[in-house]
Design a protein around this motif. Structure first.
Motif, mmCIF file in Angstrom:
data_model
loop_
_atom_site.group_PDB
_atom_site.id
_atom_site.type_symbol
_atom_site.label_atom_id
_atom_site.label_comp_id
_atom_site.label_asym_id
_atom_site.label_seq_id
_atom_site.Cartn_x
_atom_site.Cartn_y
_atom_site.Cartn_z
ATOM 1 N N GLU A 17 -48.061 -30.999 -17.530
ATOM 2 C CA GLU A 17 -47.488 -31.417 -16.253
ATOM 3 C C GLU A 17 -48.380 -32.454 -15.572
ATOM 4 O OE1 GLU A 17 -46.812 -28.040 -13.749
ATOM 5 O OE2 GLU A 17 -44.903 -27.575 -14.719
ATOM 6 N N LYS A 18 -49.659 -32.217 -15.607
ATOM 7 C CA LYS A 18 -50.610 -33.147 -14.984
ATOM 8 C C LYS A 18 -50.544 -34.512 -15.666
ATOM 9 C CE LYS A 18 -55.464 -33.479 -13.725
ATOM 10 N NZ LYS A 18 -56.755 -32.776 -13.731
ATOM 11 N N THR A 19 -50.472 -34.506 -16.984
ATOM 12 C CA THR A 19 -50.400 -35.756 -17.742
ATOM 13 C C THR A 19 -49.153 -36.547 -17.356
ATOM 14 O OG1 THR A 19 -51.577 -34.764 -19.591
ATOM 15 C CG2 THR A 19 -50.294 -36.737 -20.060
ATOM 16 N N TRP A 20 -48.004 -35.889 -17.262
ATOM 17 C CA TRP A 20 -46.767 -36.584 -16.921
ATOM 18 C C TRP A 20 -46.775 -37.094 -15.484
ATOM 19 C CZ3 TRP A 20 -43.452 -38.810 -19.932
ATOM 20 C CH2 TRP A 20 -43.378 -38.397 -21.261
ATOM 21 N N ALA A 21 -47.403 -36.339 -14.581
ATOM 22 C CA ALA A 21 -47.526 -36.807 -13.198
ATOM 23 C C ALA A 21 -48.391 -38.061 -13.142
ATOM 24 C CB ALA A 21 -48.121 -35.706 -12.322
ATOM 25 N N LEU A 22 -49.480 -38.067 -13.886
ATOM 26 C CA LEU A 22 -50.359 -39.241 -13.918
ATOM 27 C C LEU A 22 -49.661 -40.434 -14.561
ATOM 28 C CD1 LEU A 22 -53.738 -37.510 -14.808
ATOM 29 C CD2 LEU A 22 -53.044 -38.455 -12.606
ATOM 30 N N ILE A 34 -40.296 -48.128 -14.721
ATOM 31 C CA ILE A 34 -39.987 -47.519 -16.025
ATOM 32 C C ILE A 34 -40.801 -46.234 -16.244
ATOM 33 C CG2 ILE A 34 -40.047 -47.885 -18.528
ATOM 34 C CD1 ILE A 34 -37.925 -49.568 -17.094
ATOM 35 N N ALA A 35 -42.075 -46.239 -15.850
ATOM 36 C CA ALA A 35 -42.931 -45.064 -16.059
ATOM 37 C C ALA A 35 -42.405 -43.856 -15.285
ATOM 38 C CB ALA A 35 -44.368 -45.379 -15.656
ATOM 39 N N GLY A 36 -42.060 -44.048 -14.021
ATOM 40 C CA GLY A 36 -41.515 -42.949 -13.237
ATOM 41 C C GLY A 36 -40.179 -42.468 -13.771
ATOM 42 N N LEU A 37 -39.358 -43.397 -14.220
ATOM 43 C CA LEU A 37 -38.053 -43.045 -14.776
ATOM 44 C C LEU A 37 -38.208 -42.238 -16.061
ATOM 45 C CD1 LEU A 37 -34.984 -43.318 -14.604
ATOM 46 C CD2 LEU A 37 -35.188 -45.461 -15.874
ATOM 47 N N VAL A 38 -39.110 -42.655 -16.931
ATOM 48 C CA VAL A 38 -39.347 -41.923 -18.186
ATOM 49 C C VAL A 38 -39.860 -40.515 -17.887
ATOM 50 C CG1 VAL A 38 -40.797 -41.837 -20.259
ATOM 51 C CG2 VAL A 38 -39.662 -43.966 -19.621
ATOM 52 N N ALA A 39 -40.832 -40.391 -16.975
ATOM 53 C CA ALA A 39 -41.363 -39.072 -16.616
ATOM 54 C C ALA A 39 -40.259 -38.185 -16.049
ATOM 55 C CB ALA A 39 -42.507 -39.214 -15.627
ATOM 56 N N LEU A 40 -39.416 -38.759 -15.214
ATOM 57 C CA LEU A 40 -38.309 -38.002 -14.626
ATOM 58 C C LEU A 40 -37.326 -37.535 -15.695
ATOM 59 C CD1 LEU A 40 -36.919 -37.022 -12.008
ATOM 60 C CD2 LEU A 40 -35.735 -39.216 -11.963
ATOM 61 N N LEU A 41 -36.968 -38.418 -16.612
ATOM 62 C CA LEU A 41 -35.987 -38.069 -17.638
ATOM 63 C C LEU A 41 -36.538 -37.111 -18.691
ATOM 64 C CD1 LEU A 41 -34.267 -41.534 -18.160
ATOM 65 C CD2 LEU A 41 -33.377 -39.548 -16.924
ATOM 66 N N VAL A 42 -37.823 -37.265 -19.026
ATOM 67 C CA VAL A 42 -38.406 -36.432 -20.081
ATOM 68 C C VAL A 42 -38.774 -35.037 -19.571
ATOM 69 C CG1 VAL A 42 -40.369 -36.196 -21.657
ATOM 70 C CG2 VAL A 42 -39.207 -38.391 -21.442
ATOM 71 N N LYS A 43 -39.442 -34.950 -18.432
ATOM 72 C CA LYS A 43 -39.953 -33.664 -17.954
ATOM 73 C C LYS A 43 -39.392 -33.217 -16.616
ATOM 74 C CE LYS A 43 -42.747 -32.556 -21.253
ATOM 75 N NZ LYS A 43 -42.594 -31.341 -22.022
ATOM 76 N N GLY A 44 -38.565 -34.042 -15.977
ATOM 77 C CA GLY A 44 -38.056 -33.716 -14.653
ATOM 78 C C GLY A 44 -37.241 -32.443 -14.579
ATOM 79 N N THR A 49 -42.657 -29.831 -10.403
ATOM 80 C CA THR A 49 -43.842 -30.587 -9.996
ATOM 81 C C THR A 49 -43.799 -31.995 -10.570
ATOM 82 O OG1 THR A 49 -45.125 -28.547 -9.881
ATOM 83 C CG2 THR A 49 -46.357 -30.600 -9.978
ATOM 84 N N VAL A 50 -43.514 -32.114 -11.846
ATOM 85 C CA VAL A 50 -43.413 -33.436 -12.474
ATOM 86 C C VAL A 50 -42.256 -34.204 -11.851
ATOM 87 C CG1 VAL A 50 -42.963 -34.690 -14.622
ATOM 88 C CG2 VAL A 50 -44.475 -32.703 -14.641
ATOM 89 N N ARG A 51 -41.173 -33.519 -11.591
ATOM 90 C CA ARG A 51 -40.023 -34.184 -10.956
ATOM 91 C C ARG A 51 -40.424 -34.768 -9.599
ATOM 92 N NH1 ARG A 51 -34.784 -35.009 -10.800
ATOM 93 N NH2 ARG A 51 -33.683 -34.955 -8.806
ATOM 94 N N ALA A 52 -41.142 -34.006 -8.788
ATOM 95 C CA ALA A 52 -41.551 -34.474 -7.461
ATOM 96 C C ALA A 52 -42.444 -35.707 -7.570
ATOM 97 C CB ALA A 52 -42.267 -33.357 -6.708
ATOM 98 N N HIS A 53 -43.396 -35.694 -8.501
ATOM 99 C CA HIS A 53 -44.284 -36.847 -8.690
ATOM 100 C C HIS A 53 -43.502 -38.055 -9.207
ATOM 101 C CE1 HIS A 53 -48.294 -35.233 -7.902
ATOM 102 N NE2 HIS A 53 -47.835 -34.082 -8.391
ATOM 103 N N ALA A 54 -42.629 -37.824 -10.164
ATOM 104 C CA ALA A 54 -41.854 -38.921 -10.752
ATOM 105 C C ALA A 54 -40.918 -39.540 -9.718
ATOM 106 C CB ALA A 54 -41.061 -38.421 -11.954
#
Length: 115
Positions: A17-22, A34-44, A49-54
């Protein structure tokens, strides 16, 4: 400026989770939204928590891109490219540092387009 807001998720269940937030925050420096979108789609869907950061990173990157490209700041990248880059760099680094500490960073100068 940039303080966590009530009800924001803090901490991480695991290092993934920390890695995806970073990735969502620091990746915006290199590839924009693109980075936020990928994090949202992959782990959101798996991690709130990852969703909120993304979502925070994605909203900031989209807002800033739209403002500089089509809005009232359209002249800024042409006249002052260094300042444009520094603003993106500084806020993304601040968000990444807070994410590393397990806190959600709320970007200033950002529209909440994605909830």
């Amino acid at each position: 400026m940039g303080a966590p807001y009530p009800g924001s998720p803090t901490g991480y269940a695991n290092s993934d989770e920390k890695t995806w937030a970073l990735i969502a925050h620091f990746g915006g420096i290199v590839v924009g939204f693109i980075a936020g979108l990928v994090a949202l789609l992959v782990k959101g869907n798996e991690s709130p928590t990852v969703r909120a950061h993304a979502v925070e990173a994605l909203n900031f990157q989209i807002t800033w891109s739209a403002a500089c490209s089509f809005g009232f700041l359209f002249f800024l990248p042409l006249i002052l490219p260094l300042i444009t880059w520094l603003i993106l760099l500084i806020f993304s680094i601040l968000a990444g540092v807070k994410a590393n500490e397990g806190q959600l960073y709320r970007y200033p100068l950002s529209l909440r387009l994605i909830k």
